[in-house]
Scaffold this motif. Structure first.
Motif, PDB file in Angstrom:
ATOM      1  N   VAL A  67       5.872  46.539  -9.460  1.00  0.00           N
ATOM      2  CA  VAL A  67       4.532  46.547 -10.040  1.00  0.00           C
ATOM      3  C   VAL A  67       3.668  47.399  -9.126  1.00  0.00           C
ATOM      4  O   VAL A  67       3.543  47.099  -7.941  1.00  0.00           O
ATOM      5  CB  VAL A  67       3.945  45.124 -10.150  1.00  0.00           C
ATOM      6  CG1 VAL A  67       2.514  45.172 -10.674  1.00  0.00           C
ATOM      7  CG2 VAL A  67       4.818  44.247 -11.024  1.00  0.00           C
ATOM      8  N   ASN A  68       3.115  48.463  -9.655  1.00  0.00           N
ATOM      9  CA  ASN A  68       2.209  49.318  -8.885  1.00  0.00           C
ATOM     10  C   ASN A  68       0.786  48.987  -9.304  1.00  0.00           C
ATOM     11  O   ASN A  68       0.380  49.293 -10.416  1.00  0.00           O
ATOM     12  CB  ASN A  68       2.500  50.802  -9.151  1.00  0.00           C
ATOM     13  CG  ASN A  68       3.889  51.195  -8.697  1.00  0.00           C
ATOM     14  OD1 ASN A  68       4.302  50.844  -7.605  1.00  0.00           O
ATOM     15  ND2 ASN A  68       4.612  51.901  -9.538  1.00  0.00           N
ATOM     16  N   GLY A  69       0.054  48.337  -8.430  1.00  0.00           N
ATOM     17  CA  GLY A  69      -1.314  47.952  -8.753  1.00  0.00           C
ATOM     18  C   GLY A  69      -1.534  46.490  -8.425  1.00  0.00           C
ATOM     19  O   GLY A  69      -0.616  45.770  -8.025  1.00  0.00           O
ATOM     20  N   ASN A  70      -2.744  46.050  -8.571  1.00  0.00           N
ATOM     21  CA  ASN A  70      -3.088  44.660  -8.296  1.00  0.00           C
ATOM     22  C   ASN A  70      -2.403  43.755  -9.309  1.00  0.00           C
ATOM     23  O   ASN A  70      -2.232  44.121 -10.463  1.00  0.00           O
ATOM     24  CB  ASN A  70      -4.601  44.459  -8.357  1.00  0.00           C
ATOM     25  CG  ASN A  70      -5.318  45.278  -7.298  1.00  0.00           C
ATOM     26  OD1 ASN A  70      -4.757  45.577  -6.249  1.00  0.00           O
ATOM     27  ND2 ASN A  70      -6.553  45.650  -7.568  1.00  0.00           N
ATOM     28  N   THR A  71      -2.026  42.563  -8.859  1.00  0.00           N
ATOM     29  CA  THR A  71      -1.318  41.624  -9.717  1.00  0.00           C
ATOM     30  C   THR A  71      -2.052  40.292  -9.719  1.00  0.00           C
ATOM     31  O   THR A  71      -2.372  39.765  -8.662  1.00  0.00           O
ATOM     32  CB  THR A  71       0.128  41.414  -9.214  1.00  0.00           C
ATOM     33  OG1 THR A  71       0.762  42.684  -9.147  1.00  0.00           O
ATOM     34  CG2 THR A  71       0.912  40.511 -10.138  1.00  0.00           C
ATOM     35  N   VAL A  72      -2.307  39.752 -10.886  1.00  0.00           N
ATOM     36  CA  VAL A  72      -2.933  38.443 -11.034  1.00  0.00           C
ATOM     37  C   VAL A  72      -1.946  37.562 -11.782  1.00  0.00           C
ATOM     38  O   VAL A  72      -1.457  37.937 -12.849  1.00  0.00           O
ATOM     39  CB  VAL A  72      -4.264  38.540 -11.824  1.00  0.00           C
ATOM     40  CG1 VAL A  72      -4.845  37.152 -12.063  1.00  0.00           C
ATOM     41  CG2 VAL A  72      -5.254  39.430 -11.094  1.00  0.00           C
ATOM     42  N   ILE A  73      -1.643  36.397 -11.219  1.00  0.00           N
ATOM     43  CA  ILE A  73      -0.761  35.437 -11.874  1.00  0.00           C
ATOM     44  C   ILE A  73      -1.582  34.183 -12.139  1.00  0.00           C
ATOM     45  O   ILE A  73      -2.104  33.579 -11.213  1.00  0.00           O
ATOM     46  CB  ILE A  73       0.457  35.104 -10.996  1.00  0.00           C
ATOM     47  CG1 ILE A  73       1.266  36.382 -10.735  1.00  0.00           C
ATOM     48  CG2 ILE A  73       1.319  34.031 -11.639  1.00  0.00           C
ATOM     49  CD1 ILE A  73       2.399  36.206  -9.755  1.00  0.00           C
ATOM     50  N   ASN A  74      -1.712  33.815 -13.406  1.00  0.00           N
ATOM     51  CA  ASN A  74      -2.428  32.598 -13.783  1.00  0.00           C
ATOM     52  C   ASN A  74      -1.391  31.552 -14.147  1.00  0.00           C
ATOM     53  O   ASN A  74      -0.639  31.733 -15.094  1.00  0.00           O
ATOM     54  CB  ASN A  74      -3.346  32.858 -14.987  1.00  0.00           C
ATOM     55  CG  ASN A  74      -4.427  33.870 -14.663  1.00  0.00           C
ATOM     56  OD1 ASN A  74      -5.067  33.784 -13.635  1.00  0.00           O
ATOM     57  ND2 ASN A  74      -4.597  34.843 -15.522  1.00  0.00           N
ATOM     58  N   GLY A  75      -1.338  30.479 -13.396  1.00  0.00           N
ATOM     59  CA  GLY A  75      -0.360  29.440 -13.671  1.00  0.00           C
ATOM     60  C   GLY A  75       0.540  29.219 -12.465  1.00  0.00           C
ATOM     61  O   GLY A  75       0.403  29.849 -11.423  1.00  0.00           O
ATOM     62  N   VAL A  76       1.483  28.330 -12.622  1.00  0.00           N
ATOM     63  CA  VAL A  76       2.392  27.944 -11.554  1.00  0.00           C
ATOM     64  C   VAL A  76       3.430  29.044 -11.362  1.00  0.00           C
ATOM     65  O   VAL A  76       3.942  29.604 -12.326  1.00  0.00           O
ATOM     66  CB  VAL A  76       3.085  26.609 -11.899  1.00  0.00           C
ATOM     67  CG1 VAL A  76       4.127  26.245 -10.862  1.00  0.00           C
ATOM     68  CG2 VAL A  76       2.046  25.502 -12.031  1.00  0.00           C
ATOM     69  N   THR A  77       3.746  29.352 -10.118  1.00  0.00           N
ATOM     70  CA  THR A  77       4.780  30.330  -9.792  1.00  0.00           C
ATOM     71  C   THR A  77       5.914  29.610  -9.090  1.00  0.00           C
ATOM     72  O   THR A  77       5.691  28.893  -8.119  1.00  0.00           O
ATOM     73  CB  THR A  77       4.222  31.442  -8.880  1.00  0.00           C
ATOM     74  OG1 THR A  77       3.129  32.059  -9.553  1.00  0.00           O
ATOM     75  CG2 THR A  77       5.272  32.477  -8.571  1.00  0.00           C
ATOM     76  N   THR A  78       7.137  29.794  -9.568  1.00  0.00           N
ATOM     77  CA  THR A  78       8.313  29.185  -8.973  1.00  0.00           C
ATOM     78  C   THR A  78       9.241  30.294  -8.521  1.00  0.00           C
ATOM     79  O   THR A  78       9.532  31.215  -9.277  1.00  0.00           O
ATOM     80  CB  THR A  78       9.036  28.286  -9.995  1.00  0.00           C
ATOM     81  OG1 THR A  78       8.121  27.287 -10.442  1.00  0.00           O
ATOM     82  CG2 THR A  78      10.253  27.622  -9.374  1.00  0.00           C
TER      83      THR A  78
END
Length: 129
Positions: A67-78
């Motif tokens: 992923v090239n660029g800012n990353t936003v993850i909404n929710g649980v990450t496993t």
């Protein structure tokens, strides 16, 4: 051979189609009640915005995911280990990491753990072992 010269070849009294490609001023819509598959050596999507809406799940299978660029993850990450491996996988970060909330490592809270055997005064504890 302009696309504007195209014509429809089909029946006039047919039933409602279940698969079709619709061209309109709003864009192009591909509709299918079953899988739509793109099979090519390379697929390039160029757009200002790309959105994927999946009602059940999304799976990406690839040896490398970049992923090239800012990353936003909404929710649980496993983070799991390799297929068939238990205990989770490794994570590496270069640069700083900011955490809002607590961090727990092997059951020990970074925010609330205490050190025994510390003498009162201006001294500091040693580095972690």
């Amino acid at each position: 051979y302009s696309f504007a010269d195209g014509m429809y070849l089909g029946g006039m009294l047919n039933g409602t189609p279940t698969q079709y490609i619709q061209f309109s001023t709003a864009g192009i819509r591909i509709h299918s009640p079953t899988q739509v598959k793109l099979d090519a050596p390379d697929v390039l999507i160029v757009a200002q915005t790309v959105e994927i809406n999946a009602s059940t799940s999304t799976t990406v299978t690839t040896p490398t995911f970049t992923v090239n660029g800012n990353t936003v993850i909404n929710g649980v990450t496993t983070l799991n280990g390799a297929v068939g491996q238990t205990g989770g996988g490794a994570a590496s970060f270069s640069g700083s990491m900011t955490v809002v909330g607590n961090v727990t490592a092997q059951g020990t809270s970074v925010h609330t753990h205490t050190h025994s055997g510390v003498q009162p005064g201006s001294g500091n504890t040693g580095v972690p072992n």
